[in-house]
Design a protein around this motif. Structure first.
Motif, PDB file in Angstrom:
ATOM      1  N   ALA A 125       0.812  -1.217   0.000  1.00  0.00           N
ATOM      2  CA  ALA A 125       0.000   0.000   0.000  1.00  0.00           C
ATOM      3  C   ALA A 125       0.844   1.266   0.000  1.00  0.00           C
ATOM      4  CB  ALA A 125      -0.940   0.002   1.209  1.00  0.00           C
ATOM      5  N   THR A 126       2.135   1.148   0.339  1.00  0.00           N
ATOM      6  CA  THR A 126       2.988   2.334   0.366  1.00  0.00           C
ATOM      7  C   THR A 126       3.498   2.719  -1.017  1.00  0.00           C
ATOM      8  OG1 THR A 126       5.154   1.232   0.648  1.00  0.00           O
ATOM      9  CG2 THR A 126       3.800   1.530   2.621  1.00  0.00           C
ATOM     10  N   LEU A 127       3.296   1.854  -2.009  1.00  0.00           N
ATOM     11  CA  LEU A 127       3.889   2.082  -3.329  1.00  0.00           C
ATOM     12  C   LEU A 127       3.088   3.036  -4.199  1.00  0.00           C
ATOM     13  CD1 LEU A 127       4.803  -1.628  -4.192  1.00  0.00           C
ATOM     14  CD2 LEU A 127       6.235   0.072  -3.064  1.00  0.00           C
ATOM     15  N   GLY A 128       1.789   3.118  -3.952  1.00  0.00           N
ATOM     16  CA  GLY A 128       0.936   3.914  -4.828  1.00  0.00           C
ATOM     17  C   GLY A 128       0.796   3.316  -6.208  1.00  0.00           C
ATOM     18  N   ALA A 129       0.958   1.994  -6.323  1.00  0.00           N
ATOM     19  CA  ALA A 129       0.876   1.307  -7.611  1.00  0.00           C
ATOM     20  C   ALA A 129      -0.435   0.533  -7.709  1.00  0.00           C
ATOM     21  CB  ALA A 129       2.067   0.363  -7.779  1.00  0.00           C
ATOM     22  N   GLU A 130      -0.746   0.063  -8.917  1.00  0.00           N
ATOM     23  CA  GLU A 130      -1.994  -0.666  -9.160  1.00  0.00           C
ATOM     24  C   GLU A 130      -1.986  -2.015  -8.442  1.00  0.00           C
ATOM     25  OE1 GLU A 130      -4.520  -2.685 -12.874  1.00  0.00           O
ATOM     26  OE2 GLU A 130      -2.680  -1.534 -13.276  1.00  0.00           O
ATOM     27  N   THR A 131      -3.129  -2.377  -7.869  1.00  0.00           N
ATOM     28  CA  THR A 131      -3.253  -3.662  -7.184  1.00  0.00           C
ATOM     29  C   THR A 131      -4.428  -4.450  -7.741  1.00  0.00           C
ATOM     30  OG1 THR A 131      -4.630  -2.685  -5.441  1.00  0.00           O
ATOM     31  CG2 THR A 131      -2.247  -2.784  -5.034  1.00  0.00           C
ATOM     32  N   VAL A 132      -4.387  -5.751  -7.514  1.00  0.00           N
ATOM     33  CA  VAL A 132      -5.466  -6.667  -7.879  1.00  0.00           C
ATOM     34  C   VAL A 132      -5.884  -7.405  -6.620  1.00  0.00           C
ATOM     35  CG1 VAL A 132      -6.161  -8.639  -9.294  1.00  0.00           C
ATOM     36  CG2 VAL A 132      -4.541  -6.953 -10.215  1.00  0.00           C
ATOM     37  N   ARG A 133      -7.045  -7.051  -6.083  1.00  0.00           N
ATOM     38  CA  ARG A 133      -7.532  -7.626  -4.827  1.00  0.00           C
ATOM     39  C   ARG A 133      -6.456  -7.545  -3.731  1.00  0.00           C
ATOM     40  NH1 ARG A 133      -9.754 -10.992  -8.690  1.00  0.00           N
ATOM     41  NH2 ARG A 133      -8.120 -12.573  -8.479  1.00  0.00           N
ATOM     42  N   GLY A 134      -5.826  -6.384  -3.657  1.00  0.00           N
ATOM     43  CA  GLY A 134      -4.843  -6.134  -2.613  1.00  0.00           C
ATOM     44  C   GLY A 134      -3.429  -6.543  -2.938  1.00  0.00           C
ATOM     45  N   ARG A 135      -3.257  -7.322  -4.000  1.00  0.00           N
ATOM     46  CA  ARG A 135      -1.912  -7.772  -4.388  1.00  0.00           C
ATOM     47  C   ARG A 135      -1.403  -6.910  -5.536  1.00  0.00           C
ATOM     48  NH1 ARG A 135      -2.820 -14.131  -5.250  1.00  0.00           N
ATOM     49  NH2 ARG A 135      -0.532 -14.196  -5.370  1.00  0.00           N
ATOM     50  N   LEU A 136      -0.113  -6.683  -5.580  1.00  0.00           N
ATOM     51  CA  LEU A 136       0.484  -5.802  -6.572  1.00  0.00           C
ATOM     52  C   LEU A 136       0.339  -6.385  -7.977  1.00  0.00           C
ATOM     53  CD1 LEU A 136       2.078  -3.132  -6.622  1.00  0.00           C
ATOM     54  CD2 LEU A 136       4.174  -4.492  -6.530  1.00  0.00           C
ATOM     55  N   ALA A 137      -0.163  -5.579  -8.903  1.00  0.00           N
ATOM     56  CA  ALA A 137      -0.330  -6.033 -10.286  1.00  0.00           C
ATOM     57  C   ALA A 137       1.039  -6.122 -10.955  1.00  0.00           C
ATOM     58  CB  ALA A 137      -1.230  -5.061 -11.045  1.00  0.00           C
ATOM     59  N   VAL A 138       1.317  -7.283 -11.547  1.00  0.00           N
ATOM     60  CA  VAL A 138       2.592  -7.488 -12.239  1.00  0.00           C
ATOM     61  C   VAL A 138       2.356  -8.163 -13.580  1.00  0.00           C
ATOM     62  CG1 VAL A 138       3.904  -7.670 -10.095  1.00  0.00           C
ATOM     63  CG2 VAL A 138       2.993  -9.737 -11.155  1.00  0.00           C
ATOM     64  N   THR A 139       3.359  -8.121 -14.441  1.00  0.00           N
ATOM     65  CA  THR A 139       3.303  -8.808 -15.729  1.00  0.00           C
ATOM     66  C   THR A 139       3.706 -10.264 -15.532  1.00  0.00           C
ATOM     67  OG1 THR A 139       5.614  -8.376 -16.289  1.00  0.00           O
ATOM     68  CG2 THR A 139       4.006  -6.654 -16.834  1.00  0.00           C
ATOM     69  N   SER A 140       3.603 -11.049 -16.587  1.00  0.00           N
ATOM     70  CA  SER A 140       4.014 -12.450 -16.506  1.00  0.00           C
ATOM     71  C   SER A 140       5.524 -12.594 -16.328  1.00  0.00           C
ATOM     72  CB  SER A 140       3.562 -13.205 -17.760  1.00  0.00           C
ATOM     73  OG  SER A 140       4.104 -12.609 -18.924  1.00  0.00           O
ATOM     74  N   GLU A 141       6.281 -11.511 -16.610  1.00  0.00           N
ATOM     75  CA  GLU A 141       7.731 -11.533 -16.365  1.00  0.00           C
ATOM     76  C   GLU A 141       8.059 -11.083 -14.943  1.00  0.00           C
ATOM     77  OE1 GLU A 141       6.423 -10.046 -19.118  1.00  0.00           O
ATOM     78  OE2 GLU A 141       6.933 -11.661 -20.533  1.00  0.00           O
ATOM     79  N   LEU A 142       7.030 -10.859 -14.112  1.00  0.00           N
ATOM     80  CA  LEU A 142       7.161 -10.480 -12.702  1.00  0.00           C
ATOM     81  C   LEU A 142       7.632  -9.042 -12.516  1.00  0.00           C
ATOM     82  CD1 LEU A 142       8.806 -13.792 -11.379  1.00  0.00           C
ATOM     83  CD2 LEU A 142       6.383 -13.234 -11.542  1.00  0.00           C
ATOM     84  N   THR A 143       7.424  -8.204 -13.521  1.00  0.00           N
ATOM     85  CA  THR A 143       7.767  -6.795 -13.413  1.00  0.00           C
ATOM     86  C   THR A 143       6.512  -5.973 -13.134  1.00  0.00           C
ATOM     87  OG1 THR A 143       7.500  -6.410 -15.791  1.00  0.00           O
ATOM     88  CG2 THR A 143       9.693  -7.058 -15.015  1.00  0.00           C
ATOM     89  N   VAL A 144       6.704  -4.829 -12.466  1.00  0.00           N
ATOM     90  CA  VAL A 144       5.594  -3.915 -12.214  1.00  0.00           C
ATOM     91  C   VAL A 144       5.479  -2.979 -13.411  1.00  0.00           C
ATOM     92  CG1 VAL A 144       4.704  -2.105 -10.706  1.00  0.00           C
ATOM     93  CG2 VAL A 144       5.923  -4.059  -9.727  1.00  0.00           C
ATOM     94  N   PRO A 145       4.332  -2.958 -14.096  1.00  0.00           N
ATOM     95  CA  PRO A 145       4.193  -2.154 -15.324  1.00  0.00           C
ATOM     96  C   PRO A 145       4.506  -0.680 -15.090  1.00  0.00           C
ATOM     97  CG  PRO A 145       2.317  -3.633 -15.051  1.00  0.00           C
ATOM     98  CD  PRO A 145       3.106  -3.696 -13.778  1.00  0.00           C
ATOM     99  N   GLY A 146       5.310  -0.126 -15.994  1.00  0.00           N
ATOM    100  CA  GLY A 146       5.626   1.299 -15.929  1.00  0.00           C
ATOM    101  C   GLY A 146       6.614   1.692 -14.857  1.00  0.00           C
ATOM    102  N   ARG A 147       7.200   0.722 -14.154  1.00  0.00           N
ATOM    103  CA  ARG A 147       8.155   1.015 -13.079  1.00  0.00           C
ATOM    104  C   ARG A 147       9.487   0.354 -13.417  1.00  0.00           C
ATOM    105  NH1 ARG A 147       5.600   4.919  -9.913  1.00  0.00           N
ATOM    106  NH2 ARG A 147       3.393   4.340  -9.707  1.00  0.00           N
ATOM    107  N   ASP A 148      10.482   1.142 -13.728  1.00  0.00           N
ATOM    108  CA  ASP A 148      11.771   0.625 -14.149  1.00  0.00           C
ATOM    109  C   ASP A 148      12.493  -0.096 -13.014  1.00  0.00           C
ATOM    110  OD1 ASP A 148      14.067   0.296 -15.842  1.00  0.00           O
ATOM    111  OD2 ASP A 148      15.009   1.953 -14.743  1.00  0.00           O
ATOM    112  N   GLY A 149      12.887  -1.350 -13.264  1.00  0.00           N
ATOM    113  CA  GLY A 149      13.683  -2.095 -12.310  1.00  0.00           C
ATOM    114  C   GLY A 149      12.936  -2.627 -11.115  1.00  0.00           C
ATOM    115  N   VAL A 150      11.610  -2.693 -11.185  1.00  0.00           N
ATOM    116  CA  VAL A 150      10.814  -3.161 -10.047  1.00  0.00           C
ATOM    117  C   VAL A 150      10.204  -4.528 -10.376  1.00  0.00           C
ATOM    118  CG1 VAL A 150       8.908  -2.661  -8.477  1.00  0.00           C
ATOM    119  CG2 VAL A 150      10.278  -0.788  -9.404  1.00  0.00           C
ATOM    120  N   PHE A 151      10.519  -5.517  -9.563  1.00  0.00           N
ATOM    121  CA  PHE A 151       9.977  -6.863  -9.699  1.00  0.00           C
ATOM    122  C   PHE A 151       9.177  -7.193  -8.440  1.00  0.00           C
ATOM    123  CE2 PHE A 151      13.587  -6.569 -12.434  1.00  0.00           C
ATOM    124  CZ  PHE A 151      13.354  -7.411 -13.503  1.00  0.00           C
TER     125      PHE A 151
END
Length: 458
Positions: A277-303
């Protein structure tokens, strides 16, 4: 290559996902390619699925606390503390150390694997009177508590007090709750033989869940088999029922029943770490939304991976399917995340995470178990062999495997001495005292802290 030019990889969390990621990074990256740092309050990986066996005394606490410093290629710097905020823009992680000092750790790549915390609801008295089963300290504390209830009941001259001390309530019909109730019921069943003044019929275990089925992932047949095993042992199972309010000496169920008890164990699911919740990033039912490569969309270097990440489950097909928060997924996600970080460092393509679930194992203690490896339904001794074989093989170090196997053999031959260690014997320790969920910052506090006193990204 100078130290300044080496990329800084920061891994948050020493659960299955975080540790697998660190170990693979250590093996695959040379010391000259990157600096690796791990944020964790404890320098061990907890093998969480065997926690109920620690609570019941089958295993010693040390046997499932796998040291992070035993790796032959160990070179990771460990910051003893917990991440309480991340500024993704400044690339800084805010850490509260075990001495309550606040430090800022800059990074080039961050792996967010902070795990989960116990899911609670706004139930009067719940956090003040319930015990959790999420940490090693809680398991050790619960063992002491349950044995102390037998001691106090044996010494009491008050029938009402004796009855309340010998009733135990477990909330949560998932794997954690079912195994906890099963293992602890075996503990009290065996221990009461050492208390000639106690009537074994007074010991009552209640397992309740708001869901209509016990462990629905097992399927109709195995779920019913597990229920039959527990009911034969005398555990009262109530489905479609939860807690209305909790007190120091009684618990009120939503169906109106009032159960006198001094022991309420809450295992009704988990939610992502408050760090998300401290990240201000998109979540899915409380869990951080990530791509299938385990990266956070639009955030450089964040897995992100593990319990706190909504990792797409490509093996199931539907686009909205996400991987369940299980150990087998977390371990494999850790390896893929490490490979993708290495690929990024070396300017190579990343690969998606794909893993087909291998099945489920539920250890009910003794010769009782139900398992579903690769879709094959088993119960009894074959299921127990599969369950313990799976857990034993999944332990990361040879020392841990030796300790666990020795504990199993010794317990099978010699039983338990039902000894209380006395840790925190006079200090209450409930749900609110173990997980420190009030320690996290808000996104605004993180940004203000980093801009006011912390370092910025180079």
């Amino acid at each position: 290559m100078s130290t300044v030019t080496r990329p800084r990889i920061l891994v948050v969390g020493a659960g299955f996902a975080g540790v697998e990621c660190v170990r693979r990074l250590e093996r695959q990256l040379s010391p000259y390619e990157a600096d690796i740092t791990l944020v964790t309050p404890l320098a061990y990986q907890l093998y969480l699925p065997l926690l109920p066996q620690v609570a019941s005394g089958v295993l010693t606490p040390q046997s499932i606390a796998l040291s992070l410093r035993r790796s032959r290629k160990y070179r990771t710097r460990i910051i003893p503390g917990g991440a309480i905020g991340v500024d993704l823009k400044a690339k800084v992680c805010v850490v509260r150390t075990i001495t309550d000092r606040i430090v800022e750790e800059p990074y080039d790549y961050i792996v967010l694997a902070p795990g989960s915390v116990t899911r609670t609801f706004d139930i009067p008295g719940l956090t003040d009177h319930a015990y959790g089963m999420k940490t090693l300290a809680e398991a050790a504390y619960i063992r002491d508590h349950v044995i102390s209830q037998l001691d106090l009941a044996d010494a009491s001259q008050d029938p009402a007090e004796r009855a309340s001390r010998l009733q135990f309530v477990v909330v949560g019909g998932g794997y954690a709750g079912t195994e906890t109730a099963a293992c602890l019921q075996r503990l009290t069943h065996a221990a009461v033989k050492r208390y000639p003044r106690l009537d074994p019929r007074l010991i009552k275990w209640h397992l309740i869940d708001i869901a209509p089925k016990l462990m629905p992932e097992l399927g109709e047949k195995l779920g019913r088999s597990a229920q039959d095993i527990l009911r034969r042992r005398g555990i009262e199972i109530s489905l479609g029922v939860s807690i209305e309010k909790a007190g120091a000496e009684e618990v009120t169920f939503t169906d109106g029943r009032v159960v006198p008890t001094r022991t309420l164990i809450w295992t009704a699911g988990v939610v992502a770490s408050p760090l998300i919740a401290t990240l201000g990033a998109e979540t899915v039912r409380g869990r951080l939304a990530v791509t299938s490569e385990l990266t956070v969309p639009g955030r450089d270097g964040v897995f992100a991976l593990g319990d706190s990440a909504a990792v797409p489950d490509l093996a199931k097909g539907p686009e909205d399917a996400v991987c369940p928060p299980t150990a087998q997924h977390a371990m494999r996600q850790g390896r893929v995340a490490a490979d993708n970080i290495i690929a990024t460092v070396r300017n190579q393509p990343m690969r998606p995470y794909v893993h087909k679930d291998l099945g489920l194992v539920v250890d009910l203690g003794g010769a009782d178990a139900v398992s579903k490896p690769l879709g094959v339904e088993l119960h009894g001794l074959p299921a127990q062999a599969v369950a313990r074989g799976y857990h034993w093989s999944a332990l990361r170090t040879g020392v841990a495997k030796a300790r666990v196997m020795t504990n199993w053999l010794l317990n099978a031959v010699a039983g338990d001495d039902f000894v209380r260690t006395g840790f925190q014997a006079r200090k209450p320790a409930r749900l609110k005292d173990f997980e420190f969920t009030n320690a996290y910052m808000t996104p605004e506090q993180v940004r203000a802290h980093v801009e006011g006193s912390g370092p910025s990204a180079p």
